[in-house]
Design a protein around this motif. Structure first.
Motif, PDB file in Angstrom:
ATOM      1  N   GLY A 120       0.863  -1.198   0.000  1.00 25.68           N
ATOM      2  CA  GLY A 120       0.000   0.000   0.000  1.00 25.68           C
ATOM      3  C   GLY A 120       0.891   1.237   0.000  1.00 25.68           C
ATOM      4  O   GLY A 120       0.846   2.065   0.900  1.00 25.68           O
ATOM      5  N   THR A 121       1.702   1.383  -1.031  1.00 29.37           N
ATOM      6  CA  THR A 121       2.790   2.378  -0.987  1.00 29.37           C
ATOM      7  C   THR A 121       2.324   3.823  -1.185  1.00 29.37           C
ATOM      8  O   THR A 121       2.995   4.755  -0.766  1.00 29.37           O
ATOM      9  CB  THR A 121       3.897   1.992  -2.003  1.00 29.37           C
ATOM     10  N   GLY A 122       1.168   4.030  -1.831  1.00 27.90           N
ATOM     11  CA  GLY A 122       0.652   5.398  -2.006  1.00 27.90           C
ATOM     12  C   GLY A 122       1.662   6.287  -2.725  1.00 27.90           C
ATOM     13  O   GLY A 122       2.092   5.980  -3.842  1.00 27.90           O
ATOM     14  N   SER A 123       2.084   7.367  -2.065  1.00 30.28           N
ATOM     15  CA  SER A 123       3.074   8.282  -2.654  1.00 30.28           C
ATOM     16  C   SER A 123       4.456   7.654  -2.755  1.00 30.28           C
ATOM     17  O   SER A 123       5.369   8.274  -3.312  1.00 30.28           O
ATOM     18  CB  SER A 123       3.177   9.539  -1.789  1.00 30.28           C
ATOM     19  N   GLY A 124       4.624   6.474  -2.167  1.00 29.69           N
ATOM     20  CA  GLY A 124       5.935   5.819  -2.184  1.00 29.69           C
ATOM     21  C   GLY A 124       6.817   6.255  -1.023  1.00 29.69           C
ATOM     22  O   GLY A 124       7.991   5.879  -0.938  1.00 29.69           O
ATOM     23  N   CYS A 125       6.249   7.035  -0.097  1.00 28.67           N
ATOM     24  CA  CYS A 125       7.086   7.661   0.938  1.00 28.67           C
ATOM     25  C   CYS A 125       7.865   6.638   1.776  1.00 28.67           C
ATOM     26  O   CYS A 125       9.067   6.826   2.014  1.00 28.67           O
ATOM     27  CB  CYS A 125       6.258   8.598   1.812  1.00 28.67           C
ATOM     28  N   ILE A 126       7.204   5.557   2.199  1.00 28.25           N
ATOM     29  CA  ILE A 126       7.896   4.577   3.066  1.00 28.25           C
ATOM     30  C   ILE A 126       8.988   3.871   2.253  1.00 28.25           C
ATOM     31  O   ILE A 126      10.143   3.780   2.678  1.00 28.25           O
ATOM     32  CB  ILE A 126       6.904   3.537   3.637  1.00 28.25           C
ATOM     33  N   ALA A 127       8.612   3.382   1.075  1.00 25.99           N
ATOM     34  CA  ALA A 127       9.554   2.617   0.253  1.00 25.99           C
ATOM     35  C   ALA A 127      10.794   3.454  -0.083  1.00 25.99           C
ATOM     36  O   ALA A 127      11.930   2.975   0.007  1.00 25.99           O
ATOM     37  CB  ALA A 127       8.855   2.167  -1.032  1.00 25.99           C
ATOM     38  N   ILE A 128      10.576   4.701  -0.445  1.00 26.79           N
ATOM     39  CA  ILE A 128      11.686   5.556  -0.878  1.00 26.79           C
ATOM     40  C   ILE A 128      12.635   5.855   0.286  1.00 26.79           C
ATOM     41  O   ILE A 128      13.851   5.756   0.161  1.00 26.79           O
ATOM     42  CB  ILE A 128      11.146   6.845  -1.542  1.00 26.79           C
ATOM     43  N   VAL A 184       6.531  -4.091   5.477  1.00 25.58           N
ATOM     44  CA  VAL A 184       5.953  -2.957   6.205  1.00 25.58           C
ATOM     45  C   VAL A 184       4.666  -2.545   5.505  1.00 25.58           C
ATOM     46  O   VAL A 184       4.572  -2.622   4.277  1.00 25.58           O
ATOM     47  CB  VAL A 184       6.971  -1.780   6.294  1.00 25.58           C
ATOM     48  N   SER A 185       3.682  -2.136   6.302  1.00 20.66           N
ATOM     49  CA  SER A 185       2.457  -1.635   5.690  1.00 20.66           C
ATOM     50  C   SER A 185       1.762  -0.604   6.569  1.00 20.66           C
ATOM     51  O   SER A 185       1.638  -0.782   7.779  1.00 20.66           O
ATOM     52  CB  SER A 185       1.475  -2.784   5.412  1.00 20.66           C
ATOM     53  N   ASN A 186       1.327   0.463   5.911  1.00 11.28           N
ATOM     54  CA  ASN A 186       0.382   1.408   6.513  1.00 11.28           C
ATOM     55  C   ASN A 186      -0.877   1.275   5.669  1.00 11.28           C
ATOM     56  O   ASN A 186      -1.083   2.031   4.726  1.00 11.28           O
ATOM     57  CB  ASN A 186       0.947   2.831   6.459  1.00 11.28           C
ATOM     58  N   PRO A 187      -1.700   0.276   5.966  1.00 10.98           N
ATOM     59  CA  PRO A 187      -2.854   0.016   5.094  1.00 10.98           C
ATOM     60  C   PRO A 187      -4.032   0.920   5.461  1.00 10.98           C
ATOM     61  O   PRO A 187      -3.964   1.645   6.451  1.00 10.98           O
ATOM     62  CB  PRO A 187      -3.181  -1.445   5.427  1.00 10.98           C
ATOM     63  N   PRO A 188      -5.098   0.882   4.684  1.00 10.33           N
ATOM     64  CA  PRO A 188      -6.301   1.604   5.101  1.00 10.33           C
ATOM     65  C   PRO A 188      -6.763   1.040   6.449  1.00 10.33           C
ATOM     66  O   PRO A 188      -6.742  -0.174   6.628  1.00 10.33           O
ATOM     67  CB  PRO A 188      -7.321   1.252   4.004  1.00 10.33           C
ATOM     68  N   TYR A 189      -7.136   1.928   7.385  1.00  6.48           N
ATOM     69  CA  TYR A 189      -7.572   1.393   8.692  1.00  6.48           C
ATOM     70  C   TYR A 189      -8.683   2.176   9.367  1.00  6.48           C
ATOM     71  O   TYR A 189      -9.008   1.938  10.524  1.00  6.48           O
ATOM     72  CB  TYR A 189      -6.385   1.202   9.633  1.00  6.48           C
ATOM     73  N   VAL A 190      -9.276   3.141   8.695  1.00  5.94           N
ATOM     74  CA  VAL A 190     -10.324   3.938   9.341  1.00  5.94           C
ATOM     75  C   VAL A 190     -11.688   3.282   9.083  1.00  5.94           C
ATOM     76  O   VAL A 190     -12.084   3.161   7.921  1.00  5.94           O
ATOM     77  CB  VAL A 190     -10.330   5.381   8.800  1.00  5.94           C
ATOM     78  N   PRO A 191     -12.406   2.839  10.136  1.00  8.20           N
ATOM     79  CA  PRO A 191     -13.724   2.243   9.892  1.00  8.20           C
ATOM     80  C   PRO A 191     -14.685   3.293   9.317  1.00  8.20           C
ATOM     81  O   PRO A 191     -14.626   4.467   9.705  1.00  8.20           O
ATOM     82  CB  PRO A 191     -14.189   1.795  11.281  1.00  8.20           C
ATOM     83  N   GLU A 192     -15.543   2.849   8.417  1.00  9.25           N
ATOM     84  CA  GLU A 192     -16.521   3.752   7.770  1.00  9.25           C
ATOM     85  C   GLU A 192     -17.292   4.561   8.812  1.00  9.25           C
ATOM     86  O   GLU A 192     -17.652   5.712   8.575  1.00  9.25           O
ATOM     87  CB  GLU A 192     -17.529   2.944   6.943  1.00  9.25           C
ATOM     88  N   SER A 193     -17.518   3.956   9.963  1.00 15.50           N
ATOM     89  CA  SER A 193     -18.323   4.619  11.004  1.00 15.50           C
ATOM     90  C   SER A 193     -17.665   5.901  11.510  1.00 15.50           C
ATOM     91  O   SER A 193     -18.330   6.724  12.135  1.00 15.50           O
ATOM     92  CB  SER A 193     -18.528   3.668  12.177  1.00 15.50           C
ATOM     93  N   GLU A 194     -16.382   6.086  11.257  1.00 16.86           N
ATOM     94  CA  GLU A 194     -15.710   7.298  11.745  1.00 16.86           C
ATOM     95  C   GLU A 194     -15.814   8.471  10.780  1.00 16.86           C
ATOM     96  O   GLU A 194     -15.335   9.563  11.079  1.00 16.86           O
ATOM     97  CB  GLU A 194     -14.230   6.999  12.046  1.00 16.86           C
TER      98      GLU A 194
END
Ligand code: SAM
Ligand code: GLN
Length: 281
Positions: A120-128, A184-194
């Motif tokens: 879940g690299t997104g902008s690539g910030c962690i990988a880079i 390593v992962s920063n995956p989606p984690y916000v429940p819809e209810s929030e």
């Protein structure tokens, strides 16, 4: 309009929308964008004039900020780990918590690393940044979003980082022959209810695919990635997660049940349980 007047203009226009401390950095960044002068230079050149085009652009950016658009999307860039990353609406704006996750990986990992995977690299910030920290390692980075990977690729080029990008859905991805030292992962984690409690800036502008998980299965990425990591980490390899503060202990429990040892939770700077790490036996 000179720089001093422009600063006053930004403050007056946005005083109802942003706090004083937010306004200080917004002002500095908008005027740096407009004039190319950094904050020290802005102070020294406070009588210099902005061109009519620069003032017009500034007015447009102020309107975007009033509508709740994050400054990082307006300027197309975000600071992360002392570097500037390109961002747009297809990627999450990198967060300070994620810098803390990288700091933890860096402190903990004394041995040389060969293969690292960012899910879940997104902008690539962690990988880079990991590519910069672990020079000899090959860093692989997965995202399901082709648009996000485009941004990550641009960032890798800009920072001269060699990353193997993979467009894949982690729920169907299998890694053929590689055994990783770190996943390593920063995956989606916000429940819809929030959603109701979220700031406009996040809810209406950041990509929902990067943020949300269903209420009935908020740990779906963590359970899947833990099982994936048991299969694809080397013995002694490390799994690192950024988590929702409410779910860190459940993630820890799941990792222990799956066979990870030395599983630890780490708090972020605001004192919330935010990261989990474990070692594959
Ligand atoms: N790593 C970046 C960071 O820390 O700023 C972005 C993290 S963002 C919270 C989660 C990322 O996971 C998004 O870029 C999103 O596109 C990606 N993603 C969502 N579902 C996915 C899936 N099923 N497989 C792979 N990546 C996925
Ligand atoms: N930390 C982000 C937020 O609070 C969420 C990031 C994520 O879902 N991984 O908006």
């Amino acid at each position: 309009m000179n720089i001093k007047q422009a600063q006053k203009y930004v403050t007056t226009e946005l005083a109802d929308v942003y706090s004083n401390s937010e306004l200080i950095s917004i002002k500095r960044e908008l005027l740096e964008y407009a004039t190319g002068l950094n904050s020290a230079q802005q102070i020294l050149a406070d009588a210099d004039y902005l061109t009519p085009e620069q003032v017009e652009k500034l007015a447009e950016q102020i309107n975007q900020l009033k509508a709740g658009e994050p400054l990082q999307y307006i300027l197309g860039q975000a600071y992360f780990y002392d570097r500037i990353f390109k961002v747009n609406k297809n990627v999450l704006i990198p967060r300070p918590e994620t810098e803390e996750l990288i700091e933890w990986i860096k402190e903990d990992s004394l041995n040389a690393k060969k293969n690292i995977l960012d899910i879940g690299t997104g902008s690539g910030c962690i990988a880079i940044i990991l590519n910069k920290i672990f020079h000899g390692a090959t860093v692989y980075a997965i995202d399901v979003s082709a648009d996000a990977l485009q941004v990550a690729q641009d960032n890798a080029k800009e920072h001269d980082a060699k990353i193997e990008f993979i467009q894949a859905d982690i729920f169907s991805y299998t890694s053929p022959e590689i055994q990783f030292d770190i996943i390593v992962s920063n995956p989606p984690y916000v429940p819809e209810s929030e959603k109701e409690e979220m700031q406009t800036q996040v809810l209406h502008f950041e990509p929902h695919i990067a943020l949300f998980v269903p209420n009935h299965n908020p740990l779906k990425f963590y359970t899947h990635i833990t099982n994936f990591a048991i299969q694809y980490l080397k013995a002694g390899g490390e799994l690192y997660f950024e988590t929702h503060y409410l779910y860190a202990s459940e993630v820890k429990k799941y990792m222990e049940q799956a066979g990870f040892v030395k599983v630890e939770i780490k708090k972020d700077l605001s004192g919330k349980d935010r990261m989990v790490k474990g070692i594959k036996k």
